[in-house]
Design a protein around this motif. Structure first.
Motif, mmCIF file in Angstrom:
data_model
loop_
_atom_site.group_PDB
_atom_site.id
_atom_site.type_symbol
_atom_site.label_atom_id
_atom_site.label_comp_id
_atom_site.label_asym_id
_atom_site.label_seq_id
_atom_site.Cartn_x
_atom_site.Cartn_y
_atom_site.Cartn_z
ATOM 1 N N GLN A 6 38.166 42.624 55.932
ATOM 2 C CA GLN A 6 38.210 41.822 56.517
ATOM 3 C C GLN A 6 37.894 40.989 55.268
ATOM 4 O OE1 GLN A 6 37.859 40.839 59.819
ATOM 5 N NE2 GLN A 6 38.841 42.944 60.759
ATOM 6 N N MET A 7 37.805 41.034 54.517
ATOM 7 C CA MET A 7 37.595 40.065 53.626
ATOM 8 C C MET A 7 38.461 39.600 52.604
ATOM 9 S SD MET A 7 34.842 42.834 51.230
ATOM 10 C CE MET A 7 34.133 41.533 49.863
ATOM 11 N N SER A 8 40.219 39.986 53.259
ATOM 12 C CA SER A 8 41.105 40.033 52.596
ATOM 13 C C SER A 8 41.971 38.642 53.820
ATOM 14 C CB SER A 8 42.544 40.676 52.596
ATOM 15 O OG SER A 8 43.027 41.584 53.622
ATOM 16 N N LYS A 9 41.189 38.143 54.383
ATOM 17 C CA LYS A 9 41.544 37.434 55.166
ATOM 18 C C LYS A 9 40.797 35.947 55.233
ATOM 19 C CE LYS A 9 44.863 40.452 56.498
ATOM 20 N NZ LYS A 9 45.817 39.358 56.385
ATOM 21 N N VAL A 10 40.087 36.383 54.217
ATOM 22 C CA VAL A 10 39.176 35.429 54.220
ATOM 23 C C VAL A 10 39.880 34.380 53.667
ATOM 24 C CG1 VAL A 10 37.250 33.874 53.132
ATOM 25 C CG2 VAL A 10 36.908 36.111 53.940
ATOM 26 N N GLY A 11 40.106 33.383 53.660
ATOM 27 C CA GLY A 11 41.397 32.390 52.852
ATOM 28 C C GLY A 11 39.802 31.301 51.577
ATOM 29 N N VAL A 12 39.238 31.380 52.033
ATOM 30 C CA VAL A 12 38.248 31.023 50.293
ATOM 31 C C VAL A 12 37.590 31.818 49.253
ATOM 32 C CG1 VAL A 12 37.015 28.823 51.801
ATOM 33 C CG2 VAL A 12 36.100 30.624 51.339
ATOM 34 N N ALA A 32 36.995 44.185 46.625
ATOM 35 C CA ALA A 32 37.648 43.232 47.492
ATOM 36 C C ALA A 32 37.105 41.609 46.431
ATOM 37 C CB ALA A 32 37.212 43.182 48.311
ATOM 38 N N CYS A 33 36.135 41.331 46.117
ATOM 39 C CA CYS A 33 36.270 39.856 45.633
ATOM 40 C C CYS A 33 37.332 39.015 44.639
ATOM 41 C CB CYS A 33 34.592 39.937 45.092
ATOM 42 S SG CYS A 33 33.325 40.749 46.236
ATOM 43 N N ASP A 34 36.834 37.828 44.762
ATOM 44 C CA ASP A 34 37.992 37.132 43.541
ATOM 45 C C ASP A 34 37.489 37.316 42.527
ATOM 46 O OD1 ASP A 34 39.648 36.392 46.135
ATOM 47 O OD2 ASP A 34 38.864 35.167 47.071
ATOM 48 N N ILE A 35 35.718 37.243 42.437
ATOM 49 C CA ILE A 35 35.946 37.137 41.420
ATOM 50 C C ILE A 35 34.459 37.894 41.193
ATOM 51 C CG2 ILE A 35 34.252 34.985 39.549
ATOM 52 C CD1 ILE A 35 35.909 32.887 40.761
ATOM 53 N N LEU A 36 34.060 38.730 39.798
ATOM 54 C CA LEU A 36 32.610 39.311 39.943
ATOM 55 C C LEU A 36 32.110 38.960 38.533
ATOM 56 C CD1 LEU A 36 34.356 43.262 40.085
ATOM 57 C CD2 LEU A 36 32.660 41.557 41.741
ATOM 58 N N VAL A 37 30.837 38.803 39.133
ATOM 59 C CA VAL A 37 29.822 38.600 38.211
ATOM 60 C C VAL A 37 28.637 39.397 38.288
ATOM 61 C CG1 VAL A 37 27.968 37.135 37.653
ATOM 62 C CG2 VAL A 37 30.366 35.573 38.986
#
Length: 180
Positions: A6-12, A32-37
């Protein structure tokens, strides 16, 4: 029932703000996150082998792409804890908040604000180009980038707004600068 799918389908972009222990399933969600802080308290640990569990949300594949196959094996096959400093040095964490003056959440919000200040359509298209290119070899990735770029410019030239917006931004000496 797969949250990572489901996270992979998020466009932002999805920015993960991490604090404390990121273990097994949480580790898979983080990847699955694009950026990890993270902050200084952030630790990663893959305990699949410790408890006889099989990863099902992509950890075995995504981790090696982030840190390399040798380090991925070290992390996963030993169930060893990875500190925030190691995670940052190995490319697992993208940013580490100091913790004293700014939390990982505050730092993640700051990054989100910087992203949101850009053209929303281009942010989504750029994310797509990175993801699609990263899933293939370099030659195919470069070809896909060209295809997406040409489609974007054909659309932009059609209305002229993107070109005029870029021209105005480049010429504006008072424009905001990144604070990262």
């Amino acid at each position: 029932n797969n949250p990572v799918y489901q996270m992979s389908k998020v466009g932002v972009p999805i920015i993960g703000a991490l604090k404390g222990h990121v273990i097994t399933g949480g580790f898979e969600l983080a990847l699955a996150c694009d950026i990890l802080v993270g902050d200084k308290s952030t630790t990663f640990r893959d305990t699949h082998v410790k408890f006889g569990l099989a990863p099902c949300w992509g950890l075995s594949q995504k981790l090696q792409r982030k840190v390399g196959p040798g380090r991925a094996k070290l992390i996963s096959l030993t169930a060893r804890k990875v500190t925030a400093l190691q995670a940052y040095e190995w490319g697992l964490l993208d940013l580490v908040a100091s913790g004293e003056s700014m939390s990982s959440f505050d730092r993640a919000v700051r990054v989100a604000d910087e992203i949101a200040a850009n053209d929303a359509t281009m942010v989504q298209r750029y994310k797509r180009a990175i993801e699609e290119g990263g899933a293939t070899d370099l030659a195919k990735g470069l070809q896909r980038e060209r295809e997406l770029g040409i489609a974007h410019y054909i659309e932009a030239v059609g209305d002229g707004k993107t070109f005029q917006s870029a021209k105005k931004f480049i010429g504006d000496e008072s424009r905001p600068r990144s604070k990262l």
